[in-house]
Design a protein around this motif. Sequence first.
Motif, PDB file in Angstrom:
ATOM      1  N   GLY A 159      30.904   5.385  33.237  1.00  0.00           N
ATOM      2  CA  GLY A 159      29.976   4.349  32.798  1.00  0.00           C
ATOM      3  C   GLY A 159      29.668   3.338  33.883  1.00  0.00           C
ATOM      4  N   GLY A 160      28.516   3.458  34.508  1.00  0.00           N
ATOM      5  CA  GLY A 160      28.042   2.443  35.454  1.00  0.00           C
ATOM      6  C   GLY A 160      28.767   2.399  36.782  1.00  0.00           C
ATOM      7  N   ILE A 161      29.232   3.539  37.275  1.00  0.00           N
ATOM      8  CA  ILE A 161      29.906   3.553  38.580  1.00  0.00           C
ATOM      9  C   ILE A 161      28.869   3.798  39.670  1.00  0.00           C
ATOM     10  N   PHE A 162      28.572   2.746  40.438  1.00  0.00           N
ATOM     11  CA  PHE A 162      27.586   2.818  41.516  1.00  0.00           C
ATOM     12  C   PHE A 162      28.212   2.609  42.892  1.00  0.00           C
ATOM     13  N   THR A 163      29.415   2.062  42.938  1.00  0.00           N
ATOM     14  CA  THR A 163      30.059   1.732  44.211  1.00  0.00           C
ATOM     15  C   THR A 163      31.539   2.078  44.150  1.00  0.00           C
ATOM     16  N   ALA A 164      32.186   2.021  45.314  1.00  0.00           N
ATOM     17  CA  ALA A 164      33.635   2.219  45.359  1.00  0.00           C
ATOM     18  C   ALA A 164      34.350   1.139  44.569  1.00  0.00           C
ATOM     19  N   ASP A 165      33.830  -0.083  44.588  1.00  0.00           N
ATOM     20  CA  ASP A 165      34.432  -1.166  43.804  1.00  0.00           C
ATOM     21  C   ASP A 165      34.404  -0.845  42.316  1.00  0.00           C
ATOM     22  N   ASP A 166      33.267  -0.304  41.833  1.00  0.00           N
ATOM     23  CA  ASP A 166      33.161   0.056  40.417  1.00  0.00           C
ATOM     24  C   ASP A 166      34.216   1.096  40.048  1.00  0.00           C
ATOM     25  N   ALA A 167      34.357   2.110  40.897  1.00  0.00           N
ATOM     26  CA  ALA A 167      35.341   3.163  40.629  1.00  0.00           C
ATOM     27  C   ALA A 167      36.757   2.605  40.674  1.00  0.00           C
ATOM     28  N   TYR A 168      37.027   1.786  41.683  1.00  0.00           N
ATOM     29  CA  TYR A 168      38.379   1.241  41.858  1.00  0.00           C
ATOM     30  C   TYR A 168      38.741   0.287  40.720  1.00  0.00           C
ATOM     31  N   ASP A 169      37.777  -0.476  40.232  1.00  0.00           N
ATOM     32  CA  ASP A 169      38.028  -1.367  39.091  1.00  0.00           C
ATOM     33  C   ASP A 169      38.468  -0.562  37.872  1.00  0.00           C
ATOM     34  N   LYS A 170      37.830   0.564  37.651  1.00  0.00           N
ATOM     35  CA  LYS A 170      38.198   1.395  36.501  1.00  0.00           C
ATOM     36  C   LYS A 170      39.577   2.017  36.689  1.00  0.00           C
ATOM     37  N   ILE A 171      39.887   2.401  37.915  1.00  0.00           N
ATOM     38  CA  ILE A 171      41.206   2.961  38.202  1.00  0.00           C
ATOM     39  C   ILE A 171      42.289   1.903  37.998  1.00  0.00           C
ATOM     40  N   ARG A 172      42.082   0.717  38.525  1.00  0.00           N
ATOM     41  CA  ARG A 172      43.058  -0.364  38.336  1.00  0.00           C
ATOM     42  C   ARG A 172      43.185  -0.745  36.858  1.00  0.00           C
ATOM     43  N   ALA A 173      42.096  -0.575  36.100  1.00  0.00           N
ATOM     44  CA  ALA A 173      42.131  -0.877  34.666  1.00  0.00           C
ATOM     45  C   ALA A 173      42.899   0.182  33.882  1.00  0.00           C
ATOM     46  N   GLY A 174      43.062   1.395  34.474  1.00  0.00           N
ATOM     47  CA  GLY A 174      43.847   2.420  33.793  1.00  0.00           C
ATOM     48  C   GLY A 174      43.314   3.830  33.860  1.00  0.00           C
ATOM     49  N   ALA A 175      42.195   4.057  34.549  1.00  0.00           N
ATOM     50  CA  ALA A 175      41.627   5.401  34.638  1.00  0.00           C
ATOM     51  C   ALA A 175      42.307   6.207  35.745  1.00  0.00           C
ATOM     52  N   SER A 176      42.708   7.421  35.431  1.00  0.00           N
ATOM     53  CA  SER A 176      43.293   8.304  36.438  1.00  0.00           C
ATOM     54  C   SER A 176      42.223   9.032  37.236  1.00  0.00           C
ATOM     55  N   LEU A 177      41.086   9.299  36.588  1.00  0.00           N
ATOM     56  CA  LEU A 177      39.920   9.904  37.215  1.00  0.00           C
ATOM     57  C   LEU A 177      38.687   9.139  36.747  1.00  0.00           C
ATOM     58  N   VAL A 178      37.580   9.309  37.446  1.00  0.00           N
ATOM     59  CA  VAL A 178      36.326   8.658  37.040  1.00  0.00           C
ATOM     60  C   VAL A 178      35.184   9.660  37.161  1.00  0.00           C
ATOM     61  N   GLU A 179      34.077   9.354  36.473  1.00  0.00           N
ATOM     62  CA  GLU A 179      32.903  10.220  36.515  1.00  0.00           C
ATOM     63  C   GLU A 179      31.649   9.417  36.815  1.00  0.00           C
ATOM     64  N   VAL A 180      30.718  10.048  37.518  1.00  0.00           N
ATOM     65  CA  VAL A 180      29.415   9.460  37.802  1.00  0.00           C
ATOM     66  C   VAL A 180      28.325  10.333  37.197  1.00  0.00           C
ATOM     67  N   TYR A 181      27.171   9.742  36.965  1.00  0.00           N
ATOM     68  CA  TYR A 181      25.984  10.495  36.545  1.00  0.00           C
ATOM     69  C   TYR A 181      24.728   9.706  36.916  1.00  0.00           C
ATOM     70  N   THR A 182      24.494   8.583  36.235  1.00  0.00           N
ATOM     71  CA  THR A 182      23.267   7.820  36.464  1.00  0.00           C
ATOM     72  C   THR A 182      23.133   7.368  37.916  1.00  0.00           C
ATOM     73  N   ALA A 183      24.221   6.968  38.526  1.00  0.00           N
ATOM     74  CA  ALA A 183      24.164   6.539  39.933  1.00  0.00           C
ATOM     75  C   ALA A 183      23.755   7.685  40.851  1.00  0.00           C
ATOM     76  N   MET A 184      24.064   8.917  40.465  1.00  0.00           N
ATOM     77  CA  MET A 184      23.628  10.074  41.257  1.00  0.00           C
ATOM     78  C   MET A 184      22.105  10.179  41.238  1.00  0.00           C
ATOM     79  N   ILE A 185      21.492   9.790  40.131  1.00  0.00           N
ATOM     80  CA  ILE A 185      20.035   9.822  40.034  1.00  0.00           C
ATOM     81  C   ILE A 185      19.417   8.767  40.947  1.00  0.00           C
TER      82      ILE A 185
END
Length: 364
Positions: free
Chosen positions: A303-329
């Motif tokens: 959900g809304g991962i456009f940058t490394a910060d976005d991904a890292y925030d989700k990981i620090r919040a508790g995500a072991s993996l993350v997914e992108v889609y809209t940012a790829m577009i």
Amino acid sequence: MLYQIAKPFLFKMDPEAAHHLIVDGMGAAAKIPGMSSVLSAAWGTKASPELAVDLFGLHFNHPVGLAAGLDKNAKAVAGLSRVGLSFMEVGTVTPKAQAGNEQPRLFRLPPDEALINRMGFNNDGADTMAERLSKLPKRRIPLAVNIGKNKMTPNENAADDYRACVRKLFPYGDFFVVNISSPNTPDLRALQHGDELRHLLDAVKDEMEKQAELHGELSKPILVKIAPDNTEEQLFYMAEAIQLSGMSGIIATNTTISRDGLTHKSAGETGGLSGRPLTQRSTEIIRNLYRITQGKLPIIGSGGIFTADDAYDKIRAGASLVEVYTAMIYKGPGLLKEIHGGLIKRLKKDGFTRITQAVGADHR
């Protein structure tokens, strides 16, 4: 650079036509001798031990994969597996092929860096997906199969549809995702709660175990994809049911029906909203789920991962993996190299030697 050259032309096209052009193009490119190496050279990411994740009995070269919805029919698996992803989802697939909702049903909101879709699980059906996957060469990255129910199947019979998808696609998925959170299939989100959720997950688990025995394999991981439009109380009961049913993890989150803060003229279109407006909300859901489950149930953040910060925030919040889609577009496959390098920098800054050490760090 390659994508930025193509983007203006793609964005002049109807969004769904551009979508099909990219997916079909990636599928065709992978069949051209030598083209897979070209894709890897252009967009691939190098294996970095500090970003590797071992989860669900699978190995992921780094934490960033592709969410369901881009390759609904498993047409581009070979091509997409070469552009720097560590895993990908195909689907959502239903037992029978269905056309989905009427067009137009996909809308870009460039000022908001968002998409709205009301596709309605349009797909070629589980049999066709199984046939495509059976013809693929050995995959380079783990593949998840995202499964759903047909529009005409009433909720009381939904478990039969999910069972059918597992039965037909068991040999081809490395793990499976139960989609009960799309806003574009009538009453689907009702399956997220109460007895309906427990009954559905028990049925999927039972079918998975039957197929594992039939094929002489271990049972494959099952994750549940949830919506961001749930209260904290609803999250608590959902997480409890998901854990008690023996699911392997949660994907948080699907698209939202909220329209807060949008500026584009298409903001009023019906459907699920993805992209930048979902960044904060999905991270909040991840943080709540990690706390509720005490970090014992793996989470894939989406959900809304456009940058490394976005991904890292989700990981620090508790995500072991993350997914992108809209940012790829909006940013193209180069996004993956950007996040890959950015995550390494952020690990070093925080004094971590492996990405797994950062999972849930905000709670410690």
